[in-house]
Design a protein around this motif. Structure first.
Motif, mmCIF file in Angstrom:
data_model
loop_
_atom_site.group_PDB
_atom_site.id
_atom_site.type_symbol
_atom_site.label_atom_id
_atom_site.label_comp_id
_atom_site.label_asym_id
_atom_site.label_seq_id
_atom_site.Cartn_x
_atom_site.Cartn_y
_atom_site.Cartn_z
ATOM 1 N N VAL A 31 2.419 6.672 -6.784
ATOM 2 C CA VAL A 31 1.821 7.639 -5.852
ATOM 3 C C VAL A 31 1.248 6.943 -4.623
ATOM 4 C CG1 VAL A 31 1.296 9.285 -7.665
ATOM 5 C CG2 VAL A 31 -0.404 7.557 -7.061
ATOM 6 N N GLY A 32 1.132 5.621 -4.680
ATOM 7 C CA GLY A 32 0.638 4.866 -3.537
ATOM 8 C C GLY A 32 -0.866 4.943 -3.381
ATOM 9 N N GLY A 88 -9.475 -5.433 4.074
ATOM 10 C CA GLY A 88 -8.792 -6.285 5.049
ATOM 11 C C GLY A 88 -7.950 -5.471 6.008
ATOM 12 N N HIS A 89 -6.923 -6.129 6.547
ATOM 13 C CA HIS A 89 -6.007 -5.433 7.441
ATOM 14 C C HIS A 89 -5.236 -4.372 6.657
ATOM 15 C CE1 HIS A 89 -6.848 -8.279 10.612
ATOM 16 N NE2 HIS A 89 -6.519 -9.299 9.817
ATOM 17 N N GLU A 90 -4.784 -3.355 7.351
ATOM 18 C CA GLU A 90 -4.046 -2.291 6.683
ATOM 19 C C GLU A 90 -2.829 -2.878 5.975
ATOM 20 O OE1 GLU A 90 -1.751 1.909 7.757
ATOM 21 O OE2 GLU A 90 -3.100 0.981 9.206
ATOM 22 N N PRO A 91 -2.639 -2.546 4.698
ATOM 23 C CA PRO A 91 -1.540 -3.157 3.948
ATOM 24 C C PRO A 91 -0.176 -2.727 4.458
ATOM 25 C CG PRO A 91 -2.548 -1.374 2.684
ATOM 26 C CD PRO A 91 -3.419 -1.592 3.885
ATOM 27 N N ILE A 92 0.783 -3.617 4.349
ATOM 28 C CA ILE A 92 2.163 -3.282 4.665
ATOM 29 C C ILE A 92 2.813 -2.761 3.382
ATOM 30 C CG2 ILE A 92 2.277 -4.980 6.522
ATOM 31 C CD1 ILE A 92 3.792 -6.832 4.621
ATOM 32 N N PRO A 93 3.945 -2.060 3.472
ATOM 33 C CA PRO A 93 4.576 -1.519 2.254
ATOM 34 C C PRO A 93 4.831 -2.568 1.176
ATOM 35 C CG PRO A 93 5.569 -0.539 4.195
ATOM 36 C CD PRO A 93 4.630 -1.613 4.695
ATOM 37 N N ALA A 94 5.201 -3.775 1.576
ATOM 38 C CA ALA A 94 5.500 -4.815 0.586
ATOM 39 C C ALA A 94 4.264 -5.198 -0.215
ATOM 40 C CB ALA A 94 6.081 -6.051 1.268
ATOM 41 N N ASP A 95 3.070 -5.067 0.385
ATOM 42 C CA ASP A 95 1.834 -5.358 -0.346
ATOM 43 C C ASP A 95 1.731 -4.487 -1.588
ATOM 44 O OD1 ASP A 95 0.453 -7.382 1.155
ATOM 45 O OD2 ASP A 95 0.004 -5.898 2.682
ATOM 46 N N PHE A 118 0.881 -7.882 -21.509
ATOM 47 C CA PHE A 118 -0.460 -7.815 -22.079
ATOM 48 C C PHE A 118 -0.846 -6.342 -22.278
ATOM 49 C CE2 PHE A 118 -0.207 -11.555 -19.281
ATOM 50 C CZ PHE A 118 -0.433 -12.567 -20.205
ATOM 51 N N PRO A 119 -0.314 -5.719 -23.318
ATOM 52 C CA PRO A 119 -0.571 -4.289 -23.543
ATOM 53 C C PRO A 119 -2.065 -3.976 -23.581
ATOM 54 C CG PRO A 119 1.148 -5.080 -25.022
ATOM 55 C CD PRO A 119 0.556 -6.293 -24.355
ATOM 56 N N GLY A 120 -2.445 -2.910 -22.904
ATOM 57 C CA GLY A 120 -3.833 -2.493 -22.890
ATOM 58 C C GLY A 120 -4.673 -3.164 -21.833
ATOM 59 N N CYS A 121 -4.070 -4.044 -21.016
ATOM 60 C CA CYS A 121 -4.831 -4.730 -19.986
ATOM 61 C C CYS A 121 -5.133 -3.786 -18.827
ATOM 62 C CB CYS A 121 -4.083 -5.971 -19.478
ATOM 63 S SG CYS A 121 -2.657 -5.603 -18.416
ATOM 64 N N TYR A 122 -6.027 -4.227 -17.954
ATOM 65 C CA TYR A 122 -6.385 -3.480 -16.749
ATOM 66 C C TYR A 122 -6.023 -4.346 -15.540
ATOM 67 C CZ TYR A 122 -9.088 -0.657 -20.029
ATOM 68 O OH TYR A 122 -9.468 0.145 -21.078
ATOM 69 N N VAL A 123 -5.537 -3.687 -14.484
ATOM 70 C CA VAL A 123 -5.092 -4.420 -13.303
ATOM 71 C C VAL A 123 -5.768 -3.848 -12.063
ATOM 72 C CG1 VAL A 123 -3.138 -5.221 -11.940
ATOM 73 C CG2 VAL A 123 -2.860 -4.826 -14.402
ATOM 74 N N VAL A 124 -6.487 -4.708 -11.347
ATOM 75 C CA VAL A 124 -7.131 -4.323 -10.096
ATOM 76 C C VAL A 124 -6.677 -5.309 -9.016
ATOM 77 C CG1 VAL A 124 -9.112 -3.247 -11.204
ATOM 78 C CG2 VAL A 124 -9.186 -5.694 -10.674
ATOM 79 N N GLY A 125 -7.291 -5.253 -7.850
ATOM 80 C CA GLY A 125 -6.921 -6.163 -6.782
ATOM 81 C C GLY A 125 -6.909 -5.477 -5.440
ATOM 82 N N GLU A 126 -6.385 -6.174 -4.440
ATOM 83 C CA GLU A 126 -6.468 -5.677 -3.071
ATOM 84 C C GLU A 126 -5.739 -4.354 -2.886
ATOM 85 O OE1 GLU A 126 -6.267 -7.226 1.511
ATOM 86 O OE2 GLU A 126 -5.626 -8.561 -0.091
ATOM 87 N N GLU A 127 -4.612 -4.172 -3.561
ATOM 88 C CA GLU A 127 -3.840 -2.930 -3.405
ATOM 89 C C GLU A 127 -4.007 -1.988 -4.593
ATOM 90 O OE1 GLU A 127 -3.413 -4.048 -0.021
ATOM 91 O OE2 GLU A 127 -2.618 -5.610 -1.310
#
Length: 356
Positions: free
Chosen positions: A58-59, A70-77, A92-101
């Motif tokens: 869904v983006g 930061g700067h507006e992300p590009i589609p590849a980000d 890694f089943p059940g893991c959580y993923v966060v980060g810049e995007e």
């Protein structure tokens, strides 16, 4: 889970991300021609799975973009983030993923995760401008956390892999760092397409070399400085360095350049503004190798960061938009100078601090 399994899985995911991102530069995200597609072709099957995965994404919402640090992300980000997130959840089943995007939903899920959870914080493409404009010099950053109790976390693993295939890793409670080049792993060159991800990560892991000090190259120059200051505001801060005719200064710093302090001939790295943890995933690596790190607290007296102090910044989640997280500010890492020679680092700091 043992540390080798965690390390090998993380390395595989980073190769997956860079392979995908490099493929986008070569037009690797094109729609497959059904008339010529061979159903037995592994690469085509994998491409179809990726296309389906990205089509379901869904983006980032307008609110997510508004909180972006930061700067507006590009589609590849975002696309590379989604590919890495998918692979992490498989390994890694059940893991959580966060980060810049990551989305706000992903951040809240990680922040509310129970004790024992494995949380990954990634910057899938660190150096989007370099990626989009130059097609080289970018990196993939990854941090792996273990939730211990309440909202407390421990940084277990940190790694930076640049577009040249060089990688450096920090593993908690191990002395020094692990370094290598994914191009040198037998049959695992960056870009090799295989569904046997565990074998790929293990092959790379076995070829890593343990070091306790930065690698010193022949002909090392003590006057080379890298800084992430391509924008006008940051260039004003480092103006004294740019004006020094005796220094060789690159403004294309950050994570991709940080490996020069570990494996190359770089003398110092300057970060003139506060940063997120996933932007500075290399700091635990530098600290574990004893590289001197001086802080610059917006004109206040700085101090030296050792590994203990660095982990103090990293042993929590710093979400996008610190106002809506419960775990600190968005950019907890202060401006700093990291240098192989402490005297050189102190001098660079003295010149820069006057600009704040």
């Amino acid at each position: 889970m043992d540390r080798v399994t965690l390390r090998d899985g993380c390395l595989d995911v980073m190769v997956e991300g860079l392979t995908f991102a490099n493929g986008l530069l070569l037009g690797g995200n094109d729609v497959i021609d059904a008339e010529t597609w061979d159903s037995s072709d592994i690469q085509h099957r994998k491409a179809l799975r990726r296309l389906a995965l990205l089509a379901e994404d869904v983006g980032l919402s307008d609110a997510d973009l508004g909180r972006h640090p930061g700067h507006e992300p590009i589609p590849a980000d975002r696309d590379t983030h989604v590919v890495m997130q998918h692979r992490l959840r498989i390994l890694f089943p059940g893991c959580y993923v966060v980060g810049e995007e990551a989305t706000e939903h992903d951040w809240w899920a990680a922040i509310g995760s129970p004790p024992g959870s494995l949380i990954f914080s990634i910057d899938a493409l660190d150096g989007s401008t370099l990626y989009e404009s130059f097609t080289f010099g970018y990196a993939c950053n990854l941090l792996a956390y273990r939730r211990v109790k309440g909202n407390e976390n421990l940084l277990m693993f940190a790694a930076v892999m640049n577009s040249s295939g060089f990688v450096a890793c920090y593993q908690r409670d191990e002395q020094g760092a692990l370094v290598g080049n994914v191009y040198t792993a037998t049959d695992i060159a960056l870009g090799t397409d295989t569904d046997d991800s565990a074998a790929r990560g293990a092959a790379i892991g076995k070829r890593l070399v343990s070091i306790t000090d930065p690698v010193v190259l022949d002909g090392f120059r003590a006057d080379t400085v890298a800084t992430n200051a391509s924008d006008p505001a940051r260039r004003r801060v480092i103006a004294p360095l740019l004006a020094d005719k005796d220094l060789y200064v690159s403004t294309l710093g950050g994570a991709p350049a940080a490996l020069g302090l570990v494996l190359g001939g770089l003398a110092a790295l300057v970060c003139p503004r506060a940063q997120t943890t996933y932007d500075t995933a290399y700091l635990p690596i530098l600290a574990s190798l004893g590289i001197t790190i001086y802080t610059m607290h917006e004109g206040k007296e700085g101090f030296t960061l050792g590994l203990k102090e660095v982990l103090g910044f990293f042993d929590h989640l710093a979400g996008v938009g610190g106002a809506w997280t419960t775990e600190g500010v968005t950019k907890p890492v202060p401006a700093f100078v990291a240098a192989r020679n402490p005297q050189f680092g102190a001098e660079l700091r003295r010149r820069i601090i006057e600009q704040y």
